[in-house]
Motif scaffolding. Structure first.
Motif, mmCIF file in Angstrom:
data_model
loop_
_atom_site.group_PDB
_atom_site.id
_atom_site.type_symbol
_atom_site.label_atom_id
_atom_site.label_comp_id
_atom_site.label_asym_id
_atom_site.label_seq_id
_atom_site.Cartn_x
_atom_site.Cartn_y
_atom_site.Cartn_z
ATOM 1 N N CYS A 147 74.751 100.949 45.962
ATOM 2 C CA CYS A 147 75.621 100.338 46.981
ATOM 3 C C CYS A 147 74.969 99.079 47.554
ATOM 4 C CB CYS A 147 75.894 101.327 48.108
ATOM 5 S SG CYS A 147 76.995 102.690 47.693
ATOM 6 N N LEU A 148 73.688 99.164 47.860
ATOM 7 C CA LEU A 148 72.994 98.027 48.464
ATOM 8 C C LEU A 148 72.794 96.895 47.459
ATOM 9 C CD1 LEU A 148 70.347 99.978 50.591
ATOM 10 C CD2 LEU A 148 72.596 99.117 51.287
ATOM 11 N N VAL A 149 72.493 97.249 46.210
ATOM 12 C CA VAL A 149 72.331 96.222 45.180
ATOM 13 C C VAL A 149 73.637 95.468 44.959
ATOM 14 C CG1 VAL A 149 71.926 95.861 42.706
ATOM 15 C CG2 VAL A 149 70.400 97.350 44.005
ATOM 16 N N LEU A 150 74.732 96.204 44.863
ATOM 17 C CA LEU A 150 76.021 95.554 44.659
ATOM 18 C C LEU A 150 76.469 94.808 45.917
ATOM 19 C CD1 LEU A 150 77.804 98.234 42.480
ATOM 20 C CD2 LEU A 150 77.396 95.857 41.864
ATOM 21 N N GLY A 151 76.048 95.295 47.083
ATOM 22 C CA GLY A 151 76.326 94.557 48.305
ATOM 23 C C GLY A 151 75.699 93.178 48.267
ATOM 24 N N SER A 152 74.461 93.100 47.794
ATOM 25 C CA SER A 152 73.786 91.802 47.665
ATOM 26 C C SER A 152 74.472 90.936 46.616
ATOM 27 C CB SER A 152 72.315 92.015 47.291
ATOM 28 O OG SER A 152 71.622 92.689 48.322
ATOM 29 N N HIS A 153 74.895 91.554 45.529
ATOM 30 C CA HIS A 153 75.584 90.808 44.469
ATOM 31 C C HIS A 153 76.873 90.167 45.007
ATOM 32 C CE1 HIS A 153 77.641 89.883 40.708
ATOM 33 N NE2 HIS A 153 78.663 90.619 41.126
ATOM 34 N N PHE A 154 77.653 90.938 45.724
ATOM 35 C CA PHE A 154 78.914 90.401 46.234
ATOM 36 C C PHE A 154 78.669 89.340 47.306
ATOM 37 C CE2 PHE A 154 80.691 94.560 44.706
ATOM 38 C CZ PHE A 154 81.488 94.006 43.708
ATOM 39 N N ALA A 155 77.613 89.515 48.095
ATOM 40 C CA ALA A 155 77.280 88.493 49.087
ATOM 41 C C ALA A 155 76.890 87.188 48.397
ATOM 42 C CB ALA A 155 76.138 88.982 49.980
ATOM 43 N N ASP A 156 76.135 87.281 47.319
ATOM 44 C CA ASP A 156 75.698 86.083 46.592
ATOM 45 C C ASP A 156 76.855 85.374 45.894
ATOM 46 O OD1 ASP A 156 73.107 86.604 47.377
ATOM 47 O OD2 ASP A 156 72.542 87.580 45.494
ATOM 48 N N THR A 157 77.897 86.135 45.557
ATOM 49 C CA THR A 157 79.032 85.541 44.836
ATOM 50 C C THR A 157 80.194 85.205 45.771
ATOM 51 O OG1 THR A 157 79.814 87.783 44.281
ATOM 52 C CG2 THR A 157 78.454 86.638 42.647
ATOM 53 N N GLY A 158 79.943 85.271 47.071
ATOM 54 C CA GLY A 158 80.952 84.842 48.034
ATOM 55 C C GLY A 158 82.039 85.846 48.332
ATOM 56 N N ARG A 159 81.839 87.110 48.025
ATOM 57 C CA ARG A 159 82.831 88.141 48.318
ATOM 58 C C ARG A 159 82.337 88.976 49.496
ATOM 59 N NH1 ARG A 159 86.748 88.473 44.534
ATOM 60 N NH2 ARG A 159 86.379 87.325 42.576
ATOM 61 N N ALA A 160 82.526 88.422 50.680
ATOM 62 C CA ALA A 160 81.973 89.037 51.886
ATOM 63 C C ALA A 160 82.544 90.415 52.151
ATOM 64 C CB ALA A 160 82.226 88.119 53.088
ATOM 65 N N GLY A 161 83.852 90.587 51.919
ATOM 66 C CA GLY A 161 84.470 91.881 52.170
ATOM 67 C C GLY A 161 83.867 92.979 51.319
ATOM 68 N N MET A 162 83.729 92.720 50.025
ATOM 69 C CA MET A 162 83.143 93.707 49.129
ATOM 70 C C MET A 162 81.662 93.929 49.449
ATOM 71 S SD MET A 162 85.439 94.927 47.080
ATOM 72 C CE MET A 162 84.556 95.589 45.667
ATOM 73 N N ALA A 163 80.994 92.875 49.902
ATOM 74 C CA ALA A 163 79.580 93.004 50.266
ATOM 75 C C ALA A 163 79.417 93.966 51.438
ATOM 76 C CB ALA A 163 79.003 91.641 50.613
ATOM 77 N N TRP A 164 80.211 93.765 52.487
ATOM 78 C CA TRP A 164 80.121 94.645 53.649
ATOM 79 C C TRP A 164 80.562 96.060 53.296
ATOM 80 C CZ3 TRP A 164 77.403 94.126 57.785
ATOM 81 C CH2 TRP A 164 77.073 92.847 58.255
ATOM 82 N N TYR A 165 81.606 96.191 52.506
ATOM 83 C CA TYR A 165 82.096 97.500 52.083
ATOM 84 C C TYR A 165 80.993 98.269 51.359
ATOM 85 C CZ TYR A 165 85.308 100.855 49.828
ATOM 86 O OH TYR A 165 85.954 101.986 49.389
ATOM 87 N N SER A 166 80.300 97.611 50.459
ATOM 88 C CA SER A 166 79.236 98.257 49.702
ATOM 89 C C SER A 166 78.076 98.665 50.603
ATOM 90 C CB SER A 166 78.741 97.325 48.590
ATOM 91 O OG SER A 166 79.766 97.032 47.667
ATOM 92 N N ARG A 167 77.672 97.762 51.471
ATOM 93 C CA ARG A 167 76.523 98.050 52.342
ATOM 94 C C ARG A 167 76.834 99.146 53.341
ATOM 95 N NH1 ARG A 167 75.147 91.607 53.088
ATOM 96 N NH2 ARG A 167 73.690 91.425 51.323
ATOM 97 N N VAL A 168 78.006 99.091 53.955
ATOM 98 C CA VAL A 168 78.383 100.126 54.916
ATOM 99 C C VAL A 168 78.488 101.487 54.223
ATOM 100 C CG1 VAL A 168 80.262 100.941 56.399
ATOM 101 C CG2 VAL A 168 79.517 98.560 56.532
ATOM 102 N N THR A 169 79.044 101.492 53.017
ATOM 103 C CA THR A 169 79.151 102.745 52.271
ATOM 104 C C THR A 169 77.771 103.332 51.989
ATOM 105 O OG1 THR A 169 81.221 102.073 51.213
ATOM 106 C CG2 THR A 169 79.941 103.787 50.116
#
Length: 224
Positions: free
Chosen positions: A156-178
């Protein structure tokens, strides 16, 4: 490389590689609903099972325990298939190197949870003692589950960083919160707490399966 070709009729169609990738990712969409429906159906119908107190792992005990054992193994295999699909679909980078393997590790842990059953506890199955005597397979179940849960949180945290780096803030927060929510729920249940902690953990399980489905759906659409 995944490619989409133009069919002679003028319509787009997926290449064989894309169809395979999407098929694998499709298992990530159905693994969670399959596991939850089968578990809840048992939890609501098996004598002596208290949904607010007993973990779903206990369903692997008793004459009908084979149902939950099969549930663990089949769900684990589907999760592993989804992880392979993610490996095929994700762009090159750190997340692709780690996230699919971590999710594959979680799937493997579910298979292990089915092979190494939890010990009867807290009066379930009906007639079992309220206390718990930990056997070798019960200890293996706990260790396998713990490793799998940590793999899932890390994914979850790894993919959160991936989505943050690719400009997908919603998916980044969703992954990290999960990831953080599931880690907190796991810590609560691992402490031996009953009642609210069990209910919170069930909610966290629903959350992570929803997250995995969302992740697989995202990369399913991106596979082309």
């Amino acid at each position: 490389m995944l490619t989409t070709h133009l069919h002679p009729t003028g319509t787009d169609y997926c290449s064989p590689a894309t169809r395979i990738t999407r098929s694998l990712l499709g298992y990530g969409l159905i693994a969670g609903p399959f596991y939850v429906v089968v578990s809840l159906a048992q939890a609501l119908t098996r004598e002596g099972f208290r949904l607010h107190e007993h973990s779903w792992s206990l369903l692997a005990n008793g004459s009908l325990g084979w149902i939950q054992i099969t549930n663990f193994i089949v769900t684990g295999l589907m999760t592993g298939a989804a992880a392979i699909g993610l490996r095929r679909a994700m762009p090159l980078g750190r997340a692709r190197r780690w996230a699919p393997w971590l999710i594959f590790g979680y799937g493997t842990s579910m298979v292990g949870a089915g092979v190494f059953t939890a010990d009867p506890a807290r009066g379930f199955p009906a007639g079992a003692a309220e206390g718990t005597t930990v056997s070798w397979h019960g200890m293996a179940h706990l260790m396998t589950g713990g490793i799998g849960f940590l793999c899932l949180v890390t994914a979850c945290l790894v993919l959160g960083s991936h989505f943050a780096d690719t400009g997908r803030a919603g998916m980044a927060w969703y992954s990290r919160v999960t990831g953080v929510a599931f880690l907190a729920a796991f810590a609560g249940i691992a402490s031996g707490s009953r009642g609210p902690a069990t209910v919170v953990f069930v909610a966290a399980v629903l959350l992570v399966w929803t997250w995995l489905a969302a992740i697989c759906h995202h990369f399913y659409r991106a596979a082309s």
